[in-house]
Design a protein around this motif. Structure first.
Motif, PDB file in Angstrom:
ATOM      1  N   ARG A 104       0.953  -1.496  -0.082  1.00 50.10           N
ATOM      2  CA  ARG A 104      -0.657   0.272   0.356  1.00 50.10           C
ATOM      3  C   ARG A 104       0.869   1.405   0.151  1.00 50.10           C
ATOM      4  NH1 ARG A 104      -3.320   0.853   5.369  1.00 50.10           N
ATOM      5  NH2 ARG A 104      -0.922   1.584   6.134  1.00 50.10           N
ATOM      6  N   GLU A 105       1.748   1.059   0.509  1.00 45.79           N
ATOM      7  CA  GLU A 105       2.689   2.236   0.953  1.00 45.79           C
ATOM      8  C   GLU A 105       3.729   2.697  -0.067  1.00 45.79           C
ATOM      9  OE1 GLU A 105       2.380   5.103   3.175  1.00 45.79           O
ATOM     10  OE2 GLU A 105       0.374   3.648   4.254  1.00 45.79           O
ATOM     11  N   THR A 106       4.447   1.648  -0.849  1.00 50.58           N
ATOM     12  CA  THR A 106       5.634   1.495  -1.491  1.00 50.58           C
ATOM     13  C   THR A 106       5.359   0.637  -2.439  1.00 50.58           C
ATOM     14  OG1 THR A 106       6.586  -0.702  -1.013  1.00 50.58           O
ATOM     15  CG2 THR A 106       7.266   1.030   0.962  1.00 50.58           C
ATOM     16  N   GLY A 107       3.996   0.339  -2.881  1.00 50.31           N
ATOM     17  CA  GLY A 107       4.813  -0.909  -4.281  1.00 50.31           C
ATOM     18  C   GLY A 107       5.240  -1.788  -4.340  1.00 50.31           C
ATOM     19  N   VAL A 108       5.919  -2.104  -3.344  1.00 47.72           N
ATOM     20  CA  VAL A 108       6.880  -3.442  -3.897  1.00 47.72           C
ATOM     21  C   VAL A 108       6.405  -4.467  -4.261  1.00 47.72           C
ATOM     22  CG1 VAL A 108       7.842  -2.463  -1.128  1.00 47.72           C
ATOM     23  CG2 VAL A 108       5.727  -4.293  -1.580  1.00 47.72           C
ATOM     24  N   ASP A 109       7.778  -5.350  -4.620  1.00 48.18           N
ATOM     25  CA  ASP A 109       7.330  -6.408  -5.950  1.00 48.18           C
ATOM     26  C   ASP A 109       7.666  -7.411  -4.521  1.00 48.18           C
ATOM     27  OD1 ASP A 109       7.051  -7.909  -7.675  1.00 48.18           O
ATOM     28  OD2 ASP A 109       8.796  -7.453  -9.261  1.00 48.18           O
TER      29      ASP A 109
END
Length: 294
Positions: A104-109
């Motif tokens: 939600r906060e960082t768009g991590v993969d």
């Protein structure tokens, strides 16, 4: 990308006589990646503990990729999320809950996951208890683990709600943390909700006691290794491909330490690089059931 599951039984030599030597020495560095990557774990505090857990993994990572892996200590999941946002770390060993929060906060993969085929939640009662279902817990005192724990809090709350119970109104729930097994063994609570393998905790706490399961959840998705969104896409792709090509050696190094042997091998885990079928909707549903916004 071809799915790859590596059962721990194939790698026990890593625990007996040191890591096996694989012909990964001299691997060419990845063209689109920095020469150094930094990695943290949301469940470990202190550099000494981090090196104890991931020292062999970091060395094998560098052998395979040609990239130095520096270990980075963080105090909690909030610090890990901020570190990913601002690029202080590149990789984070996390859990399903952290993945949803960080996404939600960082768009991590997700780089890869460590799957545990027993990673779910159960409710336990003494064998002679008159409680035989979750519905029977109405009006009872129940011990759970820690707030935010996927298997020790969120999923048990979802199970209770699906059984028609309001956790705040219909039960007396205590967040007992590491004392949850003792609470049940001592008779302080009528039932305990936690991970499927918490039965082992009960047997250690109360070797002469007998307990049974009254409810069991679907399995949770695997623990993801997250990569920051700002790392170039080509680097992420190359990194995943290179690590998958040497996944057996990577797994050997990961489980070579006492901490990771206990966490992963003893829980019958497997390394998985196929991300196409990953589904964290159960965890999202559990968050909603617990009234926690994502």
């Amino acid at each position: 990308m071809i799915a790859k599951h590596l059962k721990y039984g194939l790698m026990v030599l890593a625990l007996g006589g040191g890591l096996s030597i694989e012909s990964t020495a001299g691997s060419e560095p990845l063209d689109n990646c920095p020469s150094v990557l930094r990695m943290a774990d949301t469940g470990i505090e202190g550099m000494g503990n981090l090196h104890d857990a991931f020292g062999p993994f970091a060395k094998r990572f560098e052998t395979i990729t040609g990239i130095e892996l520096q270990l980075f200590s963080l105090s909690n999941r909030t610090a890990a999320g901020n570190a990913l946002i601002y690029g202080d770390v590149d990789l984070v060993f996390a859990g399903p809950s952290e993945y949803l929060l960080f996404r939600r906060e960082t768009g991590v993969d997700i780089l890869f996951t460590v799957e545990r085929p027993h990673y779910g939640s159960s409710f336990f009662v003494p064998a002679d208890s008159e409680i035989h279902s979750l519905e029977d817990l109405r009006g009872k005192r129940v011990a759970l683990k820690d707030v935010g724990s996927a298997s020790g809090h969120l999923l048990p709350i979802l199970m209770l709600r699906k059984a028609g119970l309001d956790p705040k109104r219909d039960l007396d729930i205590i967040m007992a943390g590491d004392s949850r097994a003792a609470a049940l063994a001592n008779g302080d609570v009528a039932a305990m909700g936690g991970g499927n393998r918490d039965l082992q905790l009960l047997r250690q706490m109360d070797p002469d006691g007998e307990y049974r399961v009254i409810a069991e959840s679907p399995l949770l998705p695997g623990d993801p290794v997250l990569v920051r969104a700002s790392l170039p896409h080509d680097c992420r792709t190359q990194l995943a491909d290179r690590l998958e090509a040497h996944a057996d050696a990577l797994w050997e190094a990961l489980v070579a330490t006492d901490r990771n042997h206990e966490k992963f091998v003893q829980r019958d885990s497997a390394l998985r690089f196929d991300r196409s079928a990953l589904d964290y909707s159960l965890v999202e549903e559990a968050y909603r059931a617990a009234g926690i916004d994502l």
